[in-house]
Write an enzyme that holds these catalytic residues in place. Structure first.
Site, short mmCIF file in Angstrom:
data_model
loop_
_atom_site.label_atom_id
_atom_site.label_comp_id
_atom_site.label_asym_id
_atom_site.label_seq_id
_atom_site.Cartn_x
_atom_site.Cartn_y
_atom_site.Cartn_z
N THR A 132 -9.84 -4.46 -2.18
CA THR A 132 -9.70 -5.03 -3.41
C THR A 132 -9.30 -6.62 -3.01
O THR A 132 -8.51 -6.94 -2.36
CB THR A 132 -8.70 -4.57 -4.61
OG1 THR A 132 -7.64 -4.70 -3.93
CG2 THR A 132 -9.26 -3.05 -4.69
N ASP B 257 -0.24 -8.70 -8.33
CA ASP B 257 -0.57 -7.31 -8.50
C ASP B 257 0.32 -7.03 -9.89
O ASP B 257 1.09 -7.72 -10.11
CB ASP B 257 -0.38 -6.37 -7.23
CG ASP B 257 -1.10 -4.90 -7.31
OD1 ASP B 257 -1.17 -4.59 -8.42
OD2 ASP B 257 -1.56 -4.93 -6.28
N ALA C 42 -5.57 -4.29 -2.04
CA ALA C 42 -4.59 -5.64 -1.26
C ALA C 42 -4.76 -6.72 -2.23
O ALA C 42 -3.94 -7.57 -1.91
CB ALA C 42 -5.21 -5.79 0.10
N LYS C 43 -5.63 -6.83 -2.82
CA LYS C 43 -5.77 -7.91 -4.08
C LYS C 43 -5.62 -9.20 -3.20
O LYS C 43 -5.08 -10.06 -3.73
CB LYS C 43 -4.86 -7.77 -5.10
CG LYS C 43 -5.05 -6.42 -5.85
CD LYS C 43 -4.33 -6.33 -7.32
CE LYS C 43 -4.59 -5.31 -8.02
NZ LYS C 43 -4.13 -3.90 -7.34
N ARG C 44 -6.16 -9.43 -1.87
CA ARG C 44 -5.99 -10.43 -1.12
C ARG C 44 -6.85 -11.61 -2.12
O ARG C 44 -8.10 -11.24 -2.57
CB ARG C 44 -6.30 -10.31 0.20
CG ARG C 44 -5.50 -9.47 0.79
CD ARG C 44 -4.06 -9.76 0.91
NE ARG C 44 -3.21 -9.11 1.96
CZ ARG C 44 -2.42 -8.03 1.40
NH1 ARG C 44 -2.08 -7.65 0.21
NH2 ARG C 44 -1.69 -7.47 2.45
#
Lengths: 276, 276
Positions: free
Chosen positions: A120, B98, A94-96
């Site tokens: 993530t 991303d 999710a790369k939050r």
């Protein structure tokens, strides 16, 4: 050892696999016969999971490919995660990264609504933005350190006043954040083996490195494993998405994915063996 | 001038307002009489939008507060964005970041599925991670530069070899990324007025700065406006969330939000006037 890290190592050992399959079902690449819809994505994912589950140490659905489907995508992501056998960890990519008050909501979403084993996260907002996730002591917090894309160097490789690049400062902090619960891992791209070797020295030999960037992105698995391997079964978790799930665009796509996953698994194991 | 920036300035001018209201409807803070459910959140949001729309230059729903509601949250976010009058821009606060292939999916979600006018993004993955968003030349790309949270300094304020902090390198790149379509803005927290003054010098006097951090986070609006004001009506967009939407926890919450928004709007205008 923390719940997620333990599960990851156990699954890597059981399946003799360092391979994580990325469930990134871009609609336009779905095989022939699969409807290009949320329903089709779910059908595709379930078949891929069924076919590849003996060859992986984890699955990694990327939230973006579900969000772009609208509300239905949310249900598909949930059903996909639910379909993964209990002993295989699910990493929600999710790369939050947001301030504490908001990060808590993202943590609820990832861990409680979706039930992911790990998520993530981006480090740009600093320690307090990660804290609400770190508090889930049985889950995994996988922090972007040096990403696999060409632009990964734009900021991450900038040299700091102390002579070290930014990603090394992130790695150093990841080691610190790991002290409390032992639930931290890092992302370093296979496209950056030199950086990976430096990161491994900082984080010690047990912290898992999630390694995207082989396959479509051109990273060299051998160079990356040489740089990144530690002492645990899942010290390096090699992610492959497109190269596995879209191995065939015909009706044999699930068997083709299983073959591709098994070949990659074995090839990684051979490299590992040759390095020992 | 790009579609989003134009709309933002026009709305700031029409409503004589630098105020952006953050639609961050934490369930546990919903007023008495509103069900603590997705349905309740929508009822709440619609009433807040109806009551405050004359006092704002933009609305900013934060995706986290909707994602944590599950699939229903997705529909609530869409319905919330749809309920904002056409002349008021909607900033989807998502802080995504991303690799290109995936970023494209997030861009589809933000701009095509939700129909947001602008989206917030994290710069950690570099230029190619922003490109799929930048290509939407009529939308706004609002990049995290120096965030309002205490941990914002952890990495963003690290000094680079060239003597400048990381956030200044991000600001410099934002100016570059803005050249093609003029659709870039930055986030700098009101809690960091010194940093804001430096960023304003780099980005020129027209690029909007989205300014969170007043109210609950303790930033000083006067110091921030002094540091950040440029030459356009929306050169600084002051976000307030909790202080406006939760101004009352009783059934008068919508009127209370309208009063709080109007007071804040006027107070910001007074400060602006005193600085001219």
């Amino acid at each position: 050892m923390n719940g997620f890290i333990e599960k990851l190592n156990a699954c890597a050992k059981k399946n003799r696999s360092m391979l994580c399959v990325g469930l990134d079902p871009a609609l336009e690449r779905l095989p022939a016969g699969i409807p290009r819809s949320a329903k089709g994505v779910l059908e595709f994912n379930l078949a891929i999971i069924e076919a590849t589950q003996k060859h992986v140490c984890a699955y990694k659905p990327n939230a973006a490919f579900y969000e772009s489907l609208g509300a239905a995508g949310h249900r598909v992501l949930k059903a996909t995660i639910d379909a993964v056998p209990e002993h295989i960890p699910v990493i929600l990519d999710a790369k939050r990264g947001d301030i504490g008050n908001t990060a808590r909501q993202y943590a609820i979403s990832a861990f409680e609504k979706y039930g992911a084993d790990a998520v993530t996260l981006s480090p740009y907002l600093g320690g307090d933005s990660l804290e609400p996730f770190l508090q889930y002591s049985d889950r995994g917090i996988i922090i972007l350190c040096r990403t696999s894309n060409p632009g990964g160097a734009d900021f991450q490789n900038l040299t700091l006043k102390n002579g070290k690049p930014l990603y090394m400062e992130v790695a150093r902090r990841c080691k610190e954040w790991n002290k409390k619960w032992g639930n931290v891992a890092v992302v370093v791209g296979a496209t950056a083996p030199k950086e990976l070797a430096r990161v491994r020295k900082v984080i010690g030999d047990q912290m898992p490195v999630l390694l995207p960037g082989i396959g479509a992105q051109g990273g060299d698995a051998e160079a990356a494993l040489k740089a990144g391997l530690g002492s645990t079964p899942a010290s390096v978790v090699v992610n492959a998405s497109r190269g596995v799930i879209f191995a065939s665009d015909k009706s044999d796509y699930a068997q083709a994915a299983a073959r591709a996953a098994d070949l990659l698994r074995k090839s990684l194991n051979r490299i590992r063996k040759s390095l020992q």
